[in-house]
Design a protein around this motif. Sequence first.
Motif, PDB file in Angstrom:
ATOM      1  N   ILE A 210      10.023  18.437   8.493  1.00 20.52           N
ATOM      2  CA  ILE A 210      10.339  17.259   7.685  1.00 20.52           C
ATOM      3  C   ILE A 210       9.054  16.638   7.142  1.00 20.52           C
ATOM      4  O   ILE A 210       8.968  16.276   5.957  1.00 20.52           O
ATOM      5  N   MET A 211       8.042  16.511   7.994  1.00 11.52           N
ATOM      6  CA  MET A 211       6.779  15.922   7.564  1.00 11.52           C
ATOM      7  C   MET A 211       6.132  16.747   6.450  1.00 11.52           C
ATOM      8  O   MET A 211       5.597  16.207   5.476  1.00 11.52           O
ATOM      9  N   TYR A 212       6.184  18.056   6.585  1.00 13.03           N
ATOM     10  CA  TYR A 212       5.599  18.924   5.558  1.00 13.03           C
ATOM     11  C   TYR A 212       6.324  18.753   4.226  1.00 13.03           C
ATOM     12  O   TYR A 212       5.695  18.651   3.170  1.00 13.03           O
ATOM     13  N   TYR A 213       7.648  18.703   4.297  1.00 13.93           N
ATOM     14  CA  TYR A 213       8.430  18.510   3.072  1.00 13.93           C
ATOM     15  C   TYR A 213       8.088  17.180   2.407  1.00 13.93           C
ATOM     16  O   TYR A 213       7.899  17.120   1.178  1.00 13.93           O
ATOM     17  N   VAL A 214       7.987  16.105   3.195  1.00 16.25           N
ATOM     18  CA  VAL A 214       7.647  14.794   2.633  1.00 16.25           C
ATOM     19  C   VAL A 214       6.264  14.839   1.981  1.00 16.25           C
ATOM     20  O   VAL A 214       6.044  14.258   0.918  1.00 16.25           O
ATOM     21  N   GLY A 215       5.325  15.558   2.596  1.00 15.67           N
ATOM     22  CA  GLY A 215       3.998  15.698   1.998  1.00 15.67           C
ATOM     23  C   GLY A 215       4.049  16.379   0.644  1.00 15.67           C
ATOM     24  O   GLY A 215       3.357  15.966  -0.306  1.00 15.67           O
TER      25      GLY A 215
ATOM     26  N   ILE B 111      15.259  10.096   2.603  1.00 15.53           N
ATOM     27  CA  ILE B 111      13.835   9.844   2.398  1.00 15.53           C
ATOM     28  C   ILE B 111      13.658   8.904   1.218  1.00 15.53           C
ATOM     29  O   ILE B 111      14.199   9.151   0.130  1.00 15.53           O
ATOM     30  N   SER B 112      12.920   7.823   1.417  1.00 13.66           N
ATOM     31  CA  SER B 112      12.560   6.929   0.323  1.00 13.66           C
ATOM     32  C   SER B 112      11.047   6.792   0.271  1.00 13.66           C
ATOM     33  O   SER B 112      10.396   6.596   1.307  1.00 13.66           O
ATOM     34  N   ILE B 113      10.508   6.912  -0.921  1.00 13.27           N
ATOM     35  CA  ILE B 113       9.076   6.739  -1.139  1.00 13.27           C
ATOM     36  C   ILE B 113       8.870   5.407  -1.852  1.00 13.27           C
ATOM     37  O   ILE B 113       9.495   5.139  -2.890  1.00 13.27           O
TER      38      ILE B 113
ATOM     39  N   GLU C  71       0.824  -1.210   0.000  1.00 15.32           N
ATOM     40  CA  GLU C  71       0.000   0.000   0.000  1.00 15.32           C
ATOM     41  C   GLU C  71       0.860   1.263   0.000  1.00 15.32           C
ATOM     42  O   GLU C  71       0.359   2.359   0.229  1.00 15.32           O
ATOM     43  N   GLY C  72       2.158   1.086  -0.256  1.00 15.31           N
ATOM     44  CA  GLY C  72       3.074   2.214  -0.238  1.00 15.31           C
ATOM     45  C   GLY C  72       3.687   2.402   1.136  1.00 15.31           C
ATOM     46  O   GLY C  72       3.218   1.839   2.131  1.00 15.31           O
ATOM     47  N   ALA C  73       4.739   3.189   1.205  1.00 14.31           N
ATOM     48  CA  ALA C  73       5.409   3.454   2.478  1.00 14.31           C
ATOM     49  C   ALA C  73       6.319   4.662   2.325  1.00 14.31           C
ATOM     50  O   ALA C  73       6.775   4.988   1.225  1.00 14.31           O
ATOM     51  N   ILE C  74       6.551   5.321   3.446  1.00 19.26           N
ATOM     52  CA  ILE C  74       7.551   6.378   3.546  1.00 19.26           C
ATOM     53  C   ILE C  74       8.621   5.889   4.509  1.00 19.26           C
ATOM     54  O   ILE C  74       8.299   5.501   5.635  1.00 19.26           O
ATOM     55  N   CYS C  75       9.878   5.897   4.080  1.00 19.43           N
ATOM     56  CA  CYS C  75      10.981   5.494   4.947  1.00 19.43           C
ATOM     57  C   CYS C  75      11.869   6.704   5.199  1.00 19.43           C
ATOM     58  O   CYS C  75      12.324   7.355   4.257  1.00 19.43           O
ATOM     59  N   LEU C  76      12.083   6.992   6.471  1.00 24.79           N
ATOM     60  CA  LEU C  76      12.936   8.112   6.868  1.00 24.79           C
ATOM     61  C   LEU C  76      14.113   7.582   7.663  1.00 24.79           C
ATOM     62  O   LEU C  76      13.933   6.884   8.660  1.00 24.79           O
ATOM     63  N   ASP C  77      15.318   7.887   7.214  1.00 25.24           N
ATOM     64  CA  ASP C  77      16.523   7.549   7.953  1.00 25.24           C
ATOM     65  C   ASP C  77      17.098   8.870   8.460  1.00 25.24           C
ATOM     66  O   ASP C  77      17.735   9.607   7.714  1.00 25.24           O
ATOM     67  N   ILE C  78      16.834   9.167   9.727  1.00 28.81           N
ATOM     68  CA  ILE C  78      17.212  10.457  10.299  1.00 28.81           C
ATOM     69  C   ILE C  78      18.554  10.314  10.998  1.00 28.81           C
ATOM     70  O   ILE C  78      18.655   9.673  12.044  1.00 28.81           O
ATOM     71  N   GLY C  79      19.578  10.875  10.401  1.00 27.84           N
ATOM     72  CA  GLY C  79      20.902  10.834  11.007  1.00 27.84           C
ATOM     73  C   GLY C  79      21.176  12.101  11.783  1.00 27.84           C
ATOM     74  O   GLY C  79      20.264  12.791  12.232  1.00 27.84           O
TER      75      GLY C  79
ATOM     76  N   ARG D 230       8.024  -1.086  -4.163  1.00 25.68           N
ATOM     77  CA  ARG D 230       9.358  -0.799  -4.687  1.00 25.68           C
ATOM     78  C   ARG D 230       9.654   0.679  -4.457  1.00 25.68           C
ATOM     79  O   ARG D 230       8.749   1.509  -4.394  1.00 25.68           O
ATOM     80  N   ILE D 231      10.927   0.997  -4.320  1.00 30.18           N
ATOM     81  CA  ILE D 231      11.322   2.392  -4.152  1.00 30.18           C
ATOM     82  C   ILE D 231      11.177   3.114  -5.485  1.00 30.18           C
ATOM     83  O   ILE D 231      11.735   2.699  -6.499  1.00 30.18           O
ATOM     84  N   VAL D 232      10.386   4.198  -5.474  1.00 30.50           N
ATOM     85  CA  VAL D 232      10.198   4.972  -6.702  1.00 30.50           C
ATOM     86  C   VAL D 232      10.893   6.330  -6.633  1.00 30.50           C
ATOM     87  O   VAL D 232      11.019   7.015  -7.654  1.00 30.50           O
ATOM     88  N   PHE D 233      11.323   6.721  -5.451  1.00 36.95           N
ATOM     89  CA  PHE D 233      11.993   8.009  -5.322  1.00 36.95           C
ATOM     90  C   PHE D 233      12.782   8.025  -4.026  1.00 36.95           C
ATOM     91  O   PHE D 233      12.323   7.501  -3.003  1.00 36.95           O
ATOM     92  N   ASN D 234      13.974   8.605  -4.074  1.00 37.69           N
ATOM     93  CA  ASN D 234      14.691   8.845  -2.821  1.00 37.69           C
ATOM     94  C   ASN D 234      15.494  10.137  -2.924  1.00 37.69           C
ATOM     95  O   ASN D 234      15.865  10.580  -4.008  1.00 37.69           O
ATOM     96  N   THR D 235      15.688  10.738  -1.774  1.00 35.25           N
ATOM     97  CA  THR D 235      16.427  11.988  -1.722  1.00 35.25           C
ATOM     98  C   THR D 235      17.001  12.146  -0.320  1.00 35.25           C
ATOM     99  O   THR D 235      16.712  11.354   0.577  1.00 35.25           O
ATOM    100  N   SER D 236      17.810  13.159  -0.131  1.00 38.00           N
ATOM    101  CA  SER D 236      18.411  13.427   1.167  1.00 38.00           C
ATOM    102  C   SER D 236      18.394  14.926   1.413  1.00 38.00           C
ATOM    103  O   SER D 236      18.686  15.712   0.507  1.00 38.00           O
ATOM    104  N   ILE D 237      18.008  15.321   2.623  1.00 35.55           N
ATOM    105  CA  ILE D 237      17.975  16.743   2.963  1.00 35.55           C
ATOM    106  C   ILE D 237      18.880  16.998   4.171  1.00 35.55           C
ATOM    107  O   ILE D 237      19.015  16.144   5.048  1.00 35.55           O
ATOM    108  N   ARG D 238      19.500  18.164   4.201  1.00 34.65           N
ATOM    109  CA  ARG D 238      20.393  18.515   5.306  1.00 34.65           C
ATOM    110  C   ARG D 238      19.593  19.138   6.448  1.00 34.65           C
ATOM    111  O   ARG D 238      19.738  20.318   6.776  1.00 34.65           O
ATOM    112  N   PHE D 239      18.722  18.344   6.995  1.00 31.31           N
ATOM    113  CA  PHE D 239      17.911  18.762   8.137  1.00 31.31           C
ATOM    114  C   PHE D 239      17.617  17.501   8.925  1.00 31.31           C
ATOM    115  O   PHE D 239      16.844  16.654   8.472  1.00 31.31           O
ATOM    116  N   ALA D 240      18.254  17.352  10.085  1.00 30.57           N
ATOM    117  CA  ALA D 240      18.152  16.074  10.790  1.00 30.57           C
ATOM    118  C   ALA D 240      18.381  16.278  12.288  1.00 30.57           C
ATOM    119  O   ALA D 240      18.005  17.293  12.856  1.00 30.57           O
TER     120      ALA D 240
END
Length: 203
Positions: free
Chosen positions: A109-114, A17-19, A3-11, A26-36
């Motif tokens: 972070i949640m707003y950005y993922v949205g 972020i993987s969607i 049903e989809g998933a959001i994966c956050l690896d907060i370092g 399957r992973i359809v998008f991933n990115t990394s932001i300098r906010f952790a």
Amino acid sequence: FSEGAICLDIGAGTTDISIISGRPGRIVFNTSIRFAGRYLFMPIYDYDYERISGKELGFDGIGKDKRNTIIDADMRTNSEAYLENLINITGADEVKAILQDCQFAMAGIMYYVGLVLSKLHDEGIYTENHVPDIYVGGNGSRIFQWLVGGSGFSSDSIRMTVLKKILQEASGFEDNYDITINLSEQPKIEVASGMITERPRHK
């Protein structure tokens, strides 16, 4: 993940972020932001750490960098004990303000993922019509334990409900799916295989 998933690896310095979308998942998008973690925990560090820790650490006359080094070492050693005691002091105005500021940082972070979900859905990359469940790992994921006031993490707590509503509003999806936030029991382990590749293997 069907049903989809959001994966956050907060370092400490970045949030990966993987969607995940589709059947099979399957992973359809991933990115990394300098906010952790450094930003999420900053209110605890900056405002009244001695109130949180319950002891005098002697910061008078110490520069901010050295002060934060002392706090880092103290947190690694005693953070579990501080979390256990947090429930006893959350009624204090100073502690409320600290935790509210931490939650505000996490809300960013949640707003950005949205917004990312909305863009991917518009482009036909993320095909589900709802915000999916969220899976969180990384050292910075400990912030969720603080946000619930040290009383034991629950995805249904009022503080987590606020974060989920922010994500839903930013995504533009209707509130028709009961989102859960799931914390890894091994936060140092990569949350989703492939999160740190340069691009997703599937589109």
